[in-house]
Enzyme design. Structure first.
Site, PDB file in Angstrom:
ATOM      1  CG  ASP A   1      52.739 -47.552 -23.507  1.00 36.12           C
ATOM      2  OD1 ASP A   1      53.144 -46.566 -24.155  1.00 36.12           O
ATOM      3  OD2 ASP A   1      52.855 -47.655 -22.265  1.00 36.12           O
ATOM      4  CG  HIS A   2      54.439 -45.774 -30.462  1.00 40.61           C
ATOM      5  ND1 HIS A   2      55.812 -45.808 -30.542  1.00 40.61           N
ATOM      6  CD2 HIS A   2      53.999 -45.927 -31.736  1.00 40.61           C
ATOM      7  CE1 HIS A   2      56.190 -45.960 -31.792  1.00 40.61           C
ATOM      8  NE2 HIS A   2      55.102 -46.045 -32.552  1.00 40.61           N
TER       9      HIS A   2
END
Lengths: 488, 576
Positions: free
Chosen positions: A460-461
Site C-alpha cells: 500500500d503506497h
C-alpha cells in the site's frame, strides 16, 4: 436446448427397472423388443402388437423419482375404459389419480397398494381380452417371484424391483435367463447413509456398485455425488496448498460489472459459494488501495539445504518462509503496518503472518500469530493445526482474519513469478515463485549456477514507499541466504 | 411391573407408534411425568371420550362437550369439608401432600395454596420433573436452535425473501449450554414460585405408608388430609436394547447434546422421535427412523401425518424402516459401530441389520411408580400405571376408591402431557376443596414442535367417524391451507394445513389438527372453544386481527357448514 433434452435421455436410459422387469419375463420380452416405453411415450408402442400392456408408474412431477401406490381404484378383473382412473399414486408432492390410455381388463396388479415403485416401472398389467388374463397373471407371478427371489427384499419398498434392474444389461439382446440375475448381494453388506440413498435414487446411481469411503466403509453422500459426477453440495475442503490471494486474477473490475453478453448456449451458471463470495468482495475492495510492486531474485541454495535438514522434524517450507518474513518484518515495522483511514499509520503490535491456502473451490488465509516469536518447530506445528482446521472448516474468525502481512507461494506449481493483490486491511503481501537454477555472474565475472526464486511484494503506497520495501526485501534476502538464524 | 411392561411392549413398535399421541405434550417431550406408552394413552383417551359423552348425556344434555362442573353438588361438599376441618383441624400435618414436584405437582400445589390449603410437595430428585429437566423445556431450547439453523441454511427460502446470509454454523457446547441454562432457569422459577407461596418442599423419596400417611426421605413421616401421587414417568426402553448413554441413548441423554453423530437411528417416530429428528438433521446429522407400525407418525390424524411426512421427513436427510422392531441394539465399542437388528413386526423374522453411529430410543415412556408403597393401600398398578377414575381418585385392587388418595399425570397414563398433569392436579384440588370437577381430556391440546409445528385437540378423523357411527351422528370435515393466509405468505411459510372435524347438525367441534407455522400457538382458540362448549356457529363471528396466522383458524370456522336449523348463534338483543 440440447441440455434440456438431456434429462429426458437420462430418464429413458434409466428405464432399467423396466428393463429388468421385462427381462425377468423373458418370453414376453421377446415379444416386445421395443423395450419398455416410458409412460409418456406409450402411444408409440401402439405399433407393437401387444395384447398385454404394462401400466407404468407415471412421472407426476419433474422431481418425482418414485411413487407410492396409495390405492388401486380398480381391482383385478375389472374392465377399464380409456380415461378411467385406475390407481391413486402418491408422489413427492401430491396424490393423483392415474388414468388408463387404453381399454382393457386389469389383469394383474404388480405393485400392490402401499408399496413403492420407481418412475417408469410397471405397476400393473392390462389385458385386451379375457383370454390374455391368464397369460398376464402368469407374467405378473413370474415377476413377483423373481422379484422376491432377489436377496433380502427389505422393506415393502420397490427395492425388490429395483435391485435386479441394476444388473440387467441394457439391451434386449440379453438371453432369456428365466430368473432375473438378481444380484446376489455381496457378502459384505452395503451400508449407505439415508442421504446417500436419496441422492443415489435421484441421480440414478447404483449404490451397490459404490465403494464407501465413510466410517466403517459406509457409502456417504459425497461417494454418491462423486459417482454421479456432480459437485458436492457442500464443498469439502480437500486441498490445502498455499496460493496467492489474488494472484492470477487480472484486476479487471469491469469484468464483473460489465453488462455480460448473453451466455453461450449450453453454458452453466454456478453461483458463488459463501467463501467464493467473500473472496470476490475482498478483491473488489482491494481496488480502493493504491498499490505498487517491488521484487527481486533471492538465492535459495542455503535455504534448500536447511530445509533438507529440518524437513524430518516436521518443518515445512511454508513455515520457513513465514518465519523469515516475520523476522524481516521485526526490523521494518512499517511493512507490517496498516493504513486504516487514509490519514495515519497503524503499527500493529504483533506480527501475524497470513498464508494463503487454496481450498477446494475457495481460498482462505489461516494466520500464524506472533510468527516472529515462535520458533520454527512450534510454527510448523501451529501451521499443521491450522491447515487441519481449515480442512474441517473449524477455523475460528480470529484464525483467518487477524493477519498483518500475507504470504503467497505458487512455487510448488512451477510458477516462477507473479504478483498478488493486497488484501484489504494489510500493508503488504509477498508473492513467492519457484526456485530454479539460474546462471549468475559474480562481481569478478565468474559464472556459477545458483537456485534463485523471485520474490515480489505488493504494498500500500499510502504508507509503504519504494525504499521501505527495498530495505525490507534486503533484510529478507539476507535471512534467506543465511538461514541459520531461522532455527535459533 | 417391569415384566408386565415388557410384555405389553415387547412388540415395542406398536407401543411406540402410539406413543406419539400420548406424548403430545406441548413440548414435544413428555412433560411432566414421564410417561406411559402411547398406546396406553390412546386407550385412555378413548375411554375418556366415551366416559365423557355418557356424562354429558346424563348431566348436561345438549350443552355438550364441556367440562362438567355440577354446581349443585358444590355447596354440600363444601359444608362437608368445612365440618371435617372443624372436627379435626389439627390432626393432620398438612391439608395436601403431593408426591412429585413436576409440572403436575406444581400446578396442583399452586392451586391448593390459592384455595387456602396447607400444602407440602415431596421431591426425590430435582424440582421440575421430566418436563423441566429432561423433557419439554430443554428440548424447546434445542428446537429453537434447530429452527434458526434451518432458516439460515435454507438458501432458497432466504433468497426468496431477498436475504443473504453467510454460511451458518453452530457451537455444539454452546447449544447444549443454552438448553441446560433454560432448564435451570425454569427450575428455579418453579422452586421460587412454590417457596414464595409457602409450599413446603420436602426432599426425599416419598412413599405412601397408609391412608393419609406418607414417609419421605429416610424416616420422616407426615400425615395429610389428601395425598396426590404425581411421580411421572421415565423413558421406556424395550428389551434387547442396551443403553450406554453415549451411542445408545434416550431422550434424557440426547437433551444434553453431548455429541451430534453423523448418522443416528431413532427408534420410534412419535413426538419425541420427530422432534429429535428435527434437531439432529438441522445440526447436520442423517437420521434413520425405525417404526414398528406400518407408517410413520401413527398417532397423528392420517391426513396431517401424510403432509407432515412430505415436509418433515421426505425432503430431509432421513430414511425409515416401518413395520419392524429393533430387537437388539448394541452400543458402539471395540471399533465397531452401533448395530441394530431389525425383525419384522408381525412375523418376527429377522429383516435387516443397521450399522449407525448412534441410536436414540424414543419408544415411549413408562410410569415411574415403583417404591411408592401402593401395596400399603392395596393398590395394584396396571403395567405400572396407577388406576384412577375420571376424577383421578385411585382405585384399589378390589375396584373400590381409595379415600383421600389421587394420582395425576403420567403416573396414571390418562394423557401423558405436562399440561394435562397440571390440569388434572388443579381438578383434584377443586374436588378436595369441595367443588366437584371433571376434566375434559378431549379439550386438552397437544403439540409437536417440529418446523413447522403440528398441533391437535380432540379426536382424529378416524376416531370421530368411529364415534359417529356408534352414536349415529354425521361428521363433516373442513380444511384450510396456510397458502391462503396472508401472514404465512409474508413469512414465506405457506406450507401447512388446518383441519376441523365437526358435527354439521349442531356445530360441535370434535377435533382440530393443524400443521404449519406456529401451529402450537394456534390450537388454543379451538381447545378453549371445546373446553367452554362453544359451537362453530357461535365462534365463527368472532373477529381476528388481520393479517395474522389466527385467520387460518378463523377460515376454518367460517368454512364449516353447520345446518341452518341450528339455533341462531347470537341471541339478538331484542326487547321482549
Amino acid at each position: 436446448m440440447a441440455s434440456s433434452l438431456l434429462p429426458n435421455a437420462a430418464t429413458s436410459a434409466n428405464a432399467d427397472p423396466t428393463l429388468s422387469f421385462s427381462s425377468s419375463l423373458s418370453p414376453w420380452t421377446r415379444r416386445f423388443p421395443s423395450s419398455a416405453p416410458l409412460p409418456r411415450r406409450r402411444r408409440r408402442s401402439l405399433s407393437v402388437q401387444s395384447k398385454v400392456r404394462e401400466i407404468f408408474m407415471p412421472a407426476l412431477s419433474s422431481t418425482m423419482t418414485e411413487g407410492k401406490i396409495v390405492s388401486w381404484v380398480k381391482s383385478e378383473g375389472d374392465v377399464l375404459s380409456k380415461g378411467e382412473s385406475v390407481v391413486v399414486v402418491e408422489s413427492d408432492k401430491a396424490d393423483m389419480d392415474v388414468e388408463t390410455f387404453y381399454d382393457g381388463i386389469l389383469a394383474a396388479i404388480v405393485v400392490p397398494a402401499g408399496e413403492t415403485a420407481p418412475v417408469g416401472a410397471p405397476i400393473g398389467l392390462l389385458a385386451e381380452t379375457e383370454d390374455e388374463i391368464a397369460e398376464a397373471k402368469a407374467k405378473a407371478k413370474a415377476a413377483a417371484n423373481s422379484g422376491s427371489a432377489s436377496p433380502a427384499p427389505s422393506a415393502p419398498k420397490a427395492e425388490a424391483a429395483a435391485a435386479p434392474a441394476v444388473t440387467a444389461t441394457p439391451a434386449p439382446a440379453i438371453p432369456q435367463p428365466p430368473p432375473a440375475p438378481g444380484p446376489a448381494k455381496p457378502s459384505g453388506k452395503v451400508v449407505a447413509t439415508p442421504f446417500a440413498k436419496k441422492l443415489a435414487k435421484q441421480h440414478k446411481v447404483d449404490i451397490n456398485k459404490l465403494v464407501g469411503t465413510g466410517p466403517y466403509g459406509r457409502i456417504t453422500p459425497s461417494d454418491v455425488e462423486a459417482a454421479a459426477g456432480i459437485k458436492p453440495s457442500n464443498p469439502a475442503f480437500s486441498v490445502a496448498e498455499p496460493a496467492p490471494v489474488a494472484a492470477a486474477a487480472p484486476p479487471k473490475p469491469a469484468a464483473a460489472a460489465a453488462a455480460a453478453p448473453p451466455p453461450l448456449p449450453g453454458s452453466t451458471v454456478v453461483p458463488f459459494t459463501t467463501m467464493q463470495a467473500a473472496v470476490s468482495k475482498n478483491m473488489l475492495e482491494s481496488l480502493t488501495v493504491p498499490t505498487f510492486r517491488v521484487g527481486f531474485p533471492v538465492s535459495t541454495d542455503a535455504l534448500d539445504a536447511l530445509y533438507e535438514k529440518v524437513k524430518k522434524k516436521g518443518v515445512t517450507m511454508t513455515a520457513l518462509l513465514a518465519k523469515a518474513a516475520a523476522m524481516a518484518l521485526v526490523q521494518h515495522p512499517v511493512v507490517n503496518a496498516t493504513c486504516k483511514d487514509g490519514k495515519s499509520f497503524t503499527y500493529n503490535s504483533s506480527i501475524n503472518i497470513a498464508v494463503a491456502v487454496a481450498i477446494n473451490g475457495g481460498l482462505i488465509t489461516p494466520v500464524l500469530q506472533d510468527a516472529d516469536k515462535l520458533d520454527l518447530y512450534l510454527l510448523s506445528q501451529k501451521w499443521k493445526e491450522l491447515v487441519e482446521k481449515a480442512r474441517s472448516k473449524q477455523l475460528q474468525p480470529h484464525e483467518y482474519n487477524s493477519g498483518t502481512f500475507t504470504l503467497s507461494n505458487l512455487g510448488m506449481f512451477g510458477v516462477d513469478r507473479f504478483d498478488a493483490i493486497l488484501p484489504p486491511g494489510q500493508g503488504a503481501i509477498m508473492a513467492v515463485g519457484a526456485s530454479k537454477p539460474t546462471v549468475v555472474a559474480d562481481a569478478d565475472g565468474f559464472f556459477s549456477v545458483k537456485s534463485k526464486m523471485l520474490v515480489n511484494v505488493t504494498a500500500d503506497h499510502r504508507i509503504i514507499y519504494g525504499a521501505d520495501l527495498a530495505a525490507f526485501l534486503q533484510t529478507f534476502l539476507k535471512i534467506i541466504e543465511n538461514p541459520d538464524s531461522l532455527t535459533l | 411391573m417391569q415384566s408386565s411392561l415388557s410384555l405389553s411392549f415387547s412388540q415395542g413398535s406398536s407401543a411406540v407408534a402410539l406413543a406419539p399421541r400420548s406424548r403430545l405434550s406441548p413440548d414435544s417431550l413428555p412433560l411432566a411425568s414421564p410417561a406411559a406408552p402411547a398406546s396406553l394413552r390412546f386407550c385412555g383417551l378413548r375411554r375418556e371420550a366415551l366416559g365423557f359423552s355418557s356424562l354429558r348425556k346424563s348431566g348436561c344434555g345438549a350443552s355438550g362437550s364441556v367440562l362438567v362442573a355440577s354446581q349443585n353438588r358444590a355447596p354440600g361438599r363444601v359444608s362437608a369439608s368445612a365440618s371435617d376441618n372443624g372436627s379435626a383441624p389439627k390432626s393432620f400435618d398438612y391439608d395436601l401432600v403431593i408426591i412429585g414436584a413436576g409440572v403436575g405437582g406444581h400446578g396442583a400445589a399452586l392451586n391448593a395454596v390459592e384455595m387456602g390449603l396447607k400444602t407440602a410437595i415431596i421431591e426425590g430428585d430435582v424440582v421440575g420433573g421430566t418436563c423441566v429437566n429432561r423433557g419439554c423445556v430443554p428440548s424447546k431450547a434445542l428446537l429453537a436452535v434447530s429452527g434458526r439453523m434451518r432458516e439460515l441454511q435454507s438458501d432458497h427460502h432466504l433468497k426468496a425473501l431477498g436475504l443473504q446470509v453467510a454460511a451458518a454454523g453452530y457451537d455444539r457446547q454452546a447449544v447444549a449450554d443454552h438448553a441446560n441454562n433454560l432448564a435451570s432457569k425454569i427450575r428455579n422459577n418453579l422452586t421460587n414460585s412454590m417457596k414464595a407461596l409457602g409450599v413446603d418442599i420436602l426432599t426425599g423419596v416419598g412413599t405412601v405408608l397408609g391412608p393419609q400417611k406418607v414417609k419421605y426421605g429416610k424416616d420422616n413421616v407426615i400425615t395429610a388430609k389428601d395425598i396426590i401421587i404425581a411421580t411421572g414417568s421415565v423413558p421406556f426402553v424395550p428389551r434387547g436394547i442396551e443403553v450406554d448413554g453415549k451411542t445408545v441413548i434416550t431422550s434424557d441423554h440426547a437433551l444434553k447434546l453431548e455429541s451430534v453423530p453423523d448418522w443416528i437411528a431413532i427408534v420410534g417416530s412419535g413426538y419425541i422421535g420427530l422432534e429429535f429428528s428435527d434437531v439432529y438433521t438441522a445440526l447436520g446429522s442423517e437420521v434413520t427412523f425405525i417404526e414398528a407400525l406400518d407408517q410413520l407418525m401413527p398417532g397423528f390424524d392420517p391426513e396431517i401425518g401424510k403432509l407432515a411426512q412430505r415436509v418433515l421427513i421426505n425432503p430431509r436427510k432421513i430414511d425409515y424402516h416401518t413395520g419392524v422392531f429393533a430387537s437388539k441394539i448394541t452400543p458402539a465399542k471395540d471399533g465397531k459401530p452401533v448395530t441394530i437388528e431389525l425383525i419384522d413386526a408381525k412375523t418376527k423374522e429377522p429383516k435387516d441389520t443397521l450399522e449407525v453411529d448412534a441410536a436414540l430410543i424414543a419408544t415411549g415412556r413408562a410410569p415411574f411408580t415403583q417404591g411408592l408403597g401402593l401395596e400399603n393401600v392395596n393398590v395394584v398398578t396396571q403395567r405400572g400405571f396407577v388406576p384412577v377414575d375420571e376424577r383421578m381418585r385411585v382405585i384399589d385392587a378390589n375396584g373400590n376408591l381409595v379415600p383421600h388418595l389421587y394420582c395425576i399425570g403420567d403416573a396414571n397414563g390418562k394423557m401423558m402431557l405436562a399440561h394435562a398433569a397440571s390440569a388434572q392436579g388443579i381438578s383434584v384440588v377443586e374436588q378436595v376443596t369441595g367443588k366437584d370437577h371433571v376434566l375434559n381430556h378431549l379439550s386438552i391440546p397437544a403439540a409437536c414442535f417440529t418446523h413447522p409445528e403440528i398441533s391437535m385437540v380432540g379426536l382424529t378423523e378416524p376416531q370421530a367417524r368411529e364415534k359417529a357411527e356408534k352414536e349415529g351422528f354425521e361428521v363433516s370435515v373442513a380444511k384450510t391451507s396456510f397458502k391462503a393466509n396472508t401472514k404465512a405468505l409474508a413469512e414465506n411459510e405457506g406450507e401447512g394445513l388446518a383441519k376441523l372435524i365437526y358435527r354439521p347438525d349442531n356445530g360441535e367441534i370434535l377435533g382440530v389438527h393443524i400443521f404449519g407455522l406456529h401451529a402450537a400457538d394456534l390450537i388454543h382458540e379451538v381447545s378453549n372453544a371445546i373446553a367452554l362448549g362453544t359451537r362453530i356457529h357461535e365462534i365463527k363471528y368472532a373477529v381476528h386481527a388481520h393479517p395474522t396466522l389466527s385467520e387460518v383458524v378463523d377460515e376454518l370456522f367460517k368454512s364449516a357448514k353447520v345446518h341452518s336449523q341450528a339455533p341462531s348463534p347470537v341471541s339478538e338483543p331484542v326487547a321482549v
